[in-house]
Scaffold this active site. Structure first.
Site, PDB file in Angstrom:
ATOM      1  N   LEU A 151       0.835  -1.203   0.000  1.00 60.74           N
ATOM      2  CA  LEU A 151       0.000   0.000   0.000  1.00 60.74           C
ATOM      3  C   LEU A 151       0.871   1.254   0.000  1.00 60.74           C
ATOM      4  O   LEU A 151       0.541   2.244  -0.666  1.00 60.74           O
ATOM      5  CB  LEU A 151      -0.924  -0.001   1.217  1.00 60.74           C
ATOM      6  CG  LEU A 151      -1.833   1.224   1.347  1.00 60.74           C
ATOM      7  CD1 LEU A 151      -2.773   1.346   0.151  1.00 60.74           C
ATOM      8  CD2 LEU A 151      -2.630   1.177   2.642  1.00 60.74           C
ATOM      9  N   TYR A 152       1.982   1.220   0.727  1.00 56.17           N
ATOM     10  CA  TYR A 152       2.892   2.369   0.728  1.00 56.17           C
ATOM     11  C   TYR A 152       3.321   2.700  -0.694  1.00 56.17           C
ATOM     12  O   TYR A 152       3.264   3.856  -1.129  1.00 56.17           O
ATOM     13  CB  TYR A 152       4.115   2.057   1.600  1.00 56.17           C
ATOM     14  CG  TYR A 152       5.223   3.071   1.483  1.00 56.17           C
ATOM     15  CD1 TYR A 152       5.072   4.359   2.008  1.00 56.17           C
ATOM     16  CD2 TYR A 152       6.418   2.765   0.846  1.00 56.17           C
ATOM     17  CE1 TYR A 152       6.086   5.299   1.894  1.00 56.17           C
ATOM     18  CE2 TYR A 152       7.439   3.701   0.737  1.00 56.17           C
ATOM     19  CZ  TYR A 152       7.264   4.958   1.262  1.00 56.17           C
ATOM     20  OH  TYR A 152       8.265   5.889   1.136  1.00 56.17           O
ATOM     21  N   ALA A 153       3.748   1.687  -1.433  1.00 55.36           N
ATOM     22  CA  ALA A 153       4.175   1.913  -2.811  1.00 55.36           C
ATOM     23  C   ALA A 153       3.023   2.427  -3.666  1.00 55.36           C
ATOM     24  O   ALA A 153       3.214   3.300  -4.526  1.00 55.36           O
ATOM     25  CB  ALA A 153       4.739   0.626  -3.399  1.00 55.36           C
ATOM     26  N   THR A 155       0.531   4.289  -2.701  1.00 57.23           N
ATOM     27  CA  THR A 155       0.276   5.712  -2.427  1.00 57.23           C
ATOM     28  C   THR A 155       1.309   6.588  -3.119  1.00 57.23           C
ATOM     29  O   THR A 155       0.996   7.683  -3.590  1.00 57.23           O
ATOM     30  CB  THR A 155       0.289   6.017  -0.916  1.00 57.23           C
ATOM     31  OG1 THR A 155       1.577   5.752  -0.350  1.00 57.23           O
ATOM     32  CG2 THR A 155      -0.775   5.214  -0.182  1.00 57.23           C
ATOM     33  N   LYS A 156       2.548   6.108  -3.206  1.00 53.70           N
ATOM     34  CA  LYS A 156       3.585   6.886  -3.873  1.00 53.70           C
ATOM     35  C   LYS A 156       3.392   6.885  -5.392  1.00 53.70           C
ATOM     36  O   LYS A 156       3.657   7.887  -6.067  1.00 53.70           O
ATOM     37  CB  LYS A 156       4.964   6.346  -3.499  1.00 53.70           C
ATOM     38  CG  LYS A 156       5.345   6.643  -2.056  1.00 53.70           C
ATOM     39  CD  LYS A 156       5.366   8.154  -1.815  1.00 53.70           C
ATOM     40  CE  LYS A 156       5.935   8.528  -0.483  1.00 53.70           C
ATOM     41  NZ  LYS A 156       6.028   9.992  -0.308  1.00 53.70           N
TER      42      LYS A 156
END
Length: 336
Positions: A151-153, A155-156
């Site tokens: 999910l972090y990736a 969002t980026k």
């Protein structure tokens, strides 16, 4: 210049703010000082420049639309460096909503501030994690990033696409930087080097995923800062970034927009990284060898030829030198 830097209490943000102040820029710092990790470490980073006459601090969250709007309206920055984000790949499994709030909604507020206040250039942090399921290395900005694994990736990746849309619709020059495994003094306590150093000095075992066999483009923080500031000074223009009928992912023929990898070109195996740390500490690590974690990629390798061509960026600090610098800082900071 007058530069708004978000995330100035953070690892990279504090180094960037200090460097800008040293060269004579005015810096407006924006940070929420959240408690994702030790707030005292964040305050100690800020203390290095909080009293500088050209520094102004705003404690607020990017997800607070009114606070972001007020920062732009009051201080009218010429350029913006957005480094604030909910960091960490694995924490998203515990608290996914904060990633969207900070990294997506917060970034929208920054884009809107740039749109309504005539910002000359927005530089924003992305991540090598956007390469996701891609295994074609070295990672190039011209590769597809359509399959993020965390999910972090995701969002980026969303940040990159949002920035392009604003660059196209409103003519805001935007540059995204995909960071590759940054380390060094004042680093985050949840990152490997910090965790490993603390554990080895305390005689505790360290968790070594993928049996230490994966490689990373470990990049020393000073090299990252140099690349960020050189990029800030180079405002992108519309680029003939097209291949036939297909846009080039790294550039845009319809907007002043660029994406760059920023990292060390020489990947290092994790076991070698640990070996260097052992040499610096004069102690052996007790290693708990574990399989690769879900969402992690086996290897990363940065192709930074585009950034070299654009701003002359080339990392200078070796892993041996960088880890030694971190260990000296850690021992001094924590009386270890």
């Amino acid at each position: 210049m007058k530069v708004l830097v978000t995330g100035t209490a953070g690892f990279i943000g504090s180094h960037v703010a200090l460097k800008l102040l040293e060269r004579g820029d005015q810096v407006i710092g924006f940070d929420s000082l959240n408690d994702y990790y030790d707030v005292n470490l964040k305050k100690a980073r800020l203390a290095r420049f909080m009293e500088h006459p050209n520094y102004t601090h705003i404690q607020a969250d990017l997800a607070d639309r009114a606070a972001v709007e007020a920062a732009f309206a009051t201080h009218k920055p010429q350029r913006v460096i957005n480094l604030a984000a909910q960091a960490g790949v694995r924490y998203a499994a515990e608290n996914p909503h904060v990633y969207v709030s900070s990294n997506v909604t917060g970034f929208l507020h920054v884009l809107e501030g740039c749109r309504h206040h005539g910002v000359e250039h927005l530089v924003f942090a992305s991540t090598s994690s956007v390469y996701g399921a891609n295994t074609n290395m070295p990672f190039s900005e011209h590769h597809s990033t359509e399959h993020p694994l965390t999910l972090y990736a995701a969002t980026k990746k969303a940040n990159e696409q949002m920035a392009h849309s604003y660059a196209h619709l409103y003519g805001i020059p935007c540059t995204g930087l995909r960071f590759f495994t940054v380390y060094g003094p004042w680093g985050r306590p949840d990152m490997a080097l910090f965790l490993f150093t603390k554990a080895v000095l305390e005689g505790k075992p360290i968790k070594v995923f993928n049996h230490g066999k994966h490689k990373r483009s470990f990049t020393y923080v000073d090299d990252i800062v140099e690349g960020v500031i050189r990029t800030l000074d180079k405002v992108p223009e519309k680029d003939a970034g097209w291949r036939g009928d297909t846009p080039d992912p790294a550039a845009s023929g319809v907007a002043p927009y660029r994406l760059y990898n920023i990292g060390n070109e020489q990947p290092v195996e994790l076991l070698r990284y640990i070996e260097v740390l052992e040499q610096c500490l004069g102690r052996k690590a007790q290693m708990e060898l574990l399989p690769l974690q879900a969402g992690d990629v086996p290897d990363t390798e940065a192709d930074v030829s585009e950034l070299i061509g654009a701003v002359g960026y080339r990392p200078q600090v070796t892993v041996e030198e960088g880890v030694a610098n971190f260990v000296r800082w850690y021992k001094g900071c924590y009386d270890a």
